[in-house]
Each structure stands twice: as C-alpha cells, then as structure tokens.
Scaffold this active site. Structure first.
Site, mmCIF file in Angstrom:
data_model
loop_
_atom_site.group_PDB
_atom_site.id
_atom_site.type_symbol
_atom_site.label_atom_id
_atom_site.label_comp_id
_atom_site.label_asym_id
_atom_site.label_seq_id
_atom_site.Cartn_x
_atom_site.Cartn_y
_atom_site.Cartn_z
ATOM 1 N N PRO A 75 32.862 25.828 -3.645
ATOM 2 C CG PRO A 75 32.962 26.518 -5.874
ATOM 3 C CD PRO A 75 32.475 26.939 -4.508
ATOM 4 N N GLY A 76 35.544 23.527 -4.003
ATOM 5 C CA GLY A 76 36.996 23.383 -3.951
ATOM 6 C C GLY A 76 37.438 22.451 -5.060
ATOM 7 C CE1 TYR A 97 39.385 11.770 2.660
ATOM 8 C CE2 TYR A 97 39.936 11.418 0.354
ATOM 9 C CZ TYR A 97 39.827 12.253 1.450
ATOM 10 O OH TYR A 97 40.159 13.571 1.318
ATOM 11 C CB CYS A 131 58.135 1.949 6.142
ATOM 12 S SG CYS A 131 59.757 2.179 5.426
ATOM 13 N NE ARG A 191 41.197 13.074 -2.874
ATOM 14 C CZ ARG A 191 40.473 12.338 -3.693
ATOM 15 N NH1 ARG A 191 41.044 11.752 -4.717
ATOM 16 N NH2 ARG A 191 39.196 12.196 -3.510
HETATM 17 C C1 LIG Z 1 35.923 21.066 2.336
HETATM 18 C C2 LIG Z 1 34.848 22.061 2.360
HETATM 19 C C3 LIG Z 1 34.395 22.629 1.158
HETATM 20 C C4 LIG Z 1 34.916 22.220 -0.203
HETATM 21 O O1 LIG Z 1 34.480 20.958 -0.561
HETATM 22 P P1 LIG Z 1 34.705 20.445 -2.073
HETATM 23 O O2 LIG Z 1 34.150 19.082 -2.036
HETATM 24 O O3 LIG Z 1 36.166 20.476 -2.340
HETATM 25 O O4 LIG Z 1 33.955 21.337 -2.971
HETATM 26 C C5 LIG Z 1 33.438 23.605 1.238
HETATM 27 N N1 LIG Z 1 32.945 24.016 2.435
HETATM 28 C C6 LIG Z 1 33.352 23.495 3.605
HETATM 29 C C7 LIG Z 1 32.780 23.997 4.867
HETATM 30 C C8 LIG Z 1 34.319 22.495 3.605
HETATM 31 O O5 LIG Z 1 34.709 21.956 4.761
#
Ligand SMILES: *Cc1c(COP(=O)(O)O)cnc(C)c1O
Length: 418
Positions: free
Chosen positions: A283-284, A325, A351, A321
């Site tokens: 998770p990020g 997207y 610009c 962002r």
């Molecule tokens: C970007 C990425 C993540 C994290 O994704 P989130 O949507 O931020 O949780 C995890 N694994 C891989 C391989 C990624 O490229």
C-alpha cells in the site's frame, strides 16, 4: 448562489486535519501559522495520521498475517520513511534511488521489495549487492542480469517473485490501471510457466513468489480477487512458491462524499484462499494520501469570460495529479467562512492550459492573499513535483507523531538549485 456548505467536509477531514474555532489545523497547529512562517506552496504531513493509517491496515490484514511493504513512490519524504521504519514497516521500491532512500532512513535491505518494469543493470547490481529481500521480475532478461549480479556479488541466492499480468480490468481510472492485457506491466502466465520450467539455468535465483499489482485507487475488490485466482492457479504446481504479493491499490477518500469500500470481504476471501501462503501487500496511497495537504496562496483574482479564476502560487509542477489524470482534490479555506459560494477555477501560474488544480468548483469567495488547502495530497503529490518553468520544488513540513512539534523536513528549493 448556493452557500459554500460546511457540513460536507467530513470525508476529507480526519483526526489530524480539522477545523478548530474556524481555522484549519494539523494536529496541534494552525496551518495559517505554518504557512506564515514557511511560505507557500508547502506540503504539510501529519506523521500521526501516517502511522494511524499504517497501524489500521496492519490490523485489518492481521487475519492473513500480511506483511506491509509501504510503496515509497507515493511519498518518499525522509521523515515519513523514518517513522515507518520505526514501526517495523517493510518497503516497496521502484528504483535504485528509492532503495537508497529507505536504507538512508534506517530500513533493512531484507525488508525491501524491488519492483519495476524497466530496472537498469546498475539498479539490479545495487539491489543484489545490498541484499534486497525480493526482486519482482517483469522480464526474462532481468533473470540473466540477476543471476550475473549474484555471481559478481557472491550472493548464494536472490529471492524473486515473478510479476503476473493477470489480464483483469480494475475498477479505477484507466490511467492508473496496470493489470489489463494491454498494459506494459508483468508477464503472461505462459511466459511465467516457461521461466519456471527452465529455472535450473538460474542456480542463484530462488523463485519463491508470484506478484500482482493491478492498479491504484481500486474502487472494489473484485478484480483483485479475480487476479488472485489466476495467481493461485499459476503458483499451484510449484512447491517452492509460498509467497503471494498482492501489490498496492487500496483507495483513499478524495471527495466530500467518497466512501471507501469495506475491506472485510477482501480479507476473509484472502484468508480462505491464501492458507499456507505468505502474503505481502504494497500500500502507498492508503497510508499517506490523507496524511498530507498542500497549502497555497491566492495571487490574483481574474473575472473573465463569465468565469472566476483564482490564480494561486501552486501549480501543476507542485501537484501534477489533476493535469495528469483528472484527479480531484477538495479545496478548503484556512479560515472557515459562511460567505456565499461561487463556481470558480483554481489555477496555477504555469504556462499550460492544463494547469488547473480544481475545475468548476464551488468555492467560498476568495481574496488576494487568502490561503487554501488542497486536501488529500500526501500521496503522489510532492513525489511527482517537478521544475517545469524553472519553478523551485515546494517545501515540506512534517508534524511529529505526538502532534506537538513541526519542522521543515525539506526546505523549498531556490532558483540556484535548478
Ligand atoms: C505504485 C505501486 C504500488 C502502490 O500503489 P498504491 O495505489 O499507492 O497503493 C504498489 N506496488 C507497485 C508495484 C506499484 O507500482
């Protein structure tokens, strides 16, 4: 004119970012005071919120004993990495630079997963020399490079997970989907079977896992479960594959009316399907998105062609962002107001016509010098900031876990830093 409704702010506010006596605070501090001292644009992160999110996810996925690898690309701020190291988090890195940041923050190489569709040989050498825990492989040629790197470094075995492209379409924005057949990511099941059949030619590689990551900001769990079935079908015949890495993609709430999909169905499905497997998650966004915001100040107000443009000092260089997207970030004033709302455009100074941070948005009437917060920008905010138009990168402020002290963790770049 409809009033700028205060009652709807619940989803993008939380225990760390909230209104106190009408002004927006982070933990124990008024954001206006921080902006006054550090200037704008500035990202502000609450470590308390980062760690709350991390602990909550760990608890949610406790039934499958998931090991959480925080995805560094969402936000590589050194203070955030350091706080997660202290909590015992593992990490997901997608470049040599990210591996270096985790090591610099005190993280252990064994707790790093190194993923990426285009790893250079230098990056692979670096990862193997440092003893990174896992390499997630997306290309047969990578295995040759890893084998050679292991021989050079004298590493007995390097642990590898093969990334499957499960050919599922995630319920998310097409630009952040990664698991469909047409995506550049992963390998087909056929290619993976072929590689496993000839694994004897890679004596230093331990093929121990299957990796999937089907996209980000996933609206439900169905595609993840479909992908999991494909990963299990693939792994089934191979006794040495005992780890399934499910990647990241857990969503954050970006809009006033967003509700997050419940995770209990996913967790119980994982618990029944993954018995006997070691489970990794990456998770990020779900850890850092709502732990950060971007403060910006109104430079000009322009009424033109029947529209109101609030021109602010943050732009697509600070927060990419929306331009990249169509991402939606709520805009909150630092001082709560009962002023009438007006539909307006919040735009940056860059610009480019796509330099719009909030389009056709009902905002309170703003004046030159007013400050607003772009909410839920802790993930993929500063991480994607760039210097287009020779604009200096913004500053970052971090509030300690106890909420009682803040500091500039990364100073604003100057014109000389270009
Ligand atoms: C970007 C990425 C993540 C994290 O994704 P989130 O949507 O931020 O949780 C995890 N694994 C891989 C391989 C990624 O490229």
């Amino acid at each position: 004119m409809p009033p700028f409704c205060l009652c709807r702010w619940r989803m993008v506010l939380n225990a760390s970012f909230r209104y106190v006596d009408g002004s927006l605070w982070v933990d124990d501090f008024a954001l206006g005071a921080i902006a006054g001292e550090v200037g704008t644009p500035v990202y502000v992160y609450s470590l308390r919120r980062v760690l709350d999110n991390y602990r909550r996810l760990r608890q949610t996925f406790a039934p499958v004993s998931a090991q959480l690898h925080y995805s560094v690309k969402a936000n590589g701020n050194a203070a955030i990495l350091g706080a997660l190291v202290e909590q015992g988090s593992s990490f997901d890195c997608v470049s040599g630079g990210e591996i270096q940041r985790v090591l610099a923050a005190g993280g252990a190489a064994r707790q790093i997963v190194f993923a990426g569709v285009g790893k250079t040989r230098a990056e692979i050498d670096y990862a193997v020399e440092r003893g990174v825990g896992w390499l997630n492989v997306e290309n047969a040629l990578e295995l040759d490079y890893i084998q050679a790197a292991a021989e050079r470094a004298g590493a007995e075995t390097v642990r590898v997970a093969l990334r499957l492209n499960p050919q599922v379409t995630a319920n998310t924005h097409p630009k952040i989907a990664t698991g469909h057949g047409g995506a550049k990511f992963g390998m087909t099941a056929e290619v993976i079977h072929d590689l496993l059949a000839k694994r004897g030619i890679y004596p230093r590689i331990h093929f121990a896992g299957i990796h999937i990551h089907i996209g980000s900001q996933l609206g439900d769990s169905q595609a993840t479960l479909d992908a999991l079935e494909k990963a299990l079908d693939l792994a089934g015949p191979y006794r040495q594959i005992r780890t399934i890495n499910l990647g990241g993609g857990l969503p954050a709430a970006y809009r006033f009316d967003d509700t997050l999909p419940p995770l209990d169905g996913l967790v119980s499905a994982l618990a029944s399907r993954l018995c006997g497997y070691h489970v990794l998650l990456e998770p990020g966004r779900a850890i850092v998105a709502d732990a950060g915001l971007l403060l910006t100040e109104v430079l000009y107000v322009k009424r033109q062609a029947g529209q109101i443009f609030y021109i602010v000092d943050a732009g697509m260089t600070d927060l990419l962002r929306p331009a990249l997207y169509d991402a939606h970030h709520e805009v909150l004033p630092l001082c709560k107001t009962s002023a009438v709302g007006e539909v307006a455009q919040l735009v940056g100074p860059v610009c480019e016509s796509t330099d719009v941070l909030a389009r056709d948005r009902l905002l309170p009437r703003l004046q030159v010098g007013d400050r607003v917060a772009l909410m839920t920008t802790g993930a993929y905010g500063m991480a994607m900031a760039n210097t287009y138009n020779a604009r200096p990168l913004p500053a970052e402020v971090v509030v300690d876990e106890n909420g009682e002290a803040w500091r500039v963790s990364r100073a604003r770049d100057s014109w000389d830093d270009g």
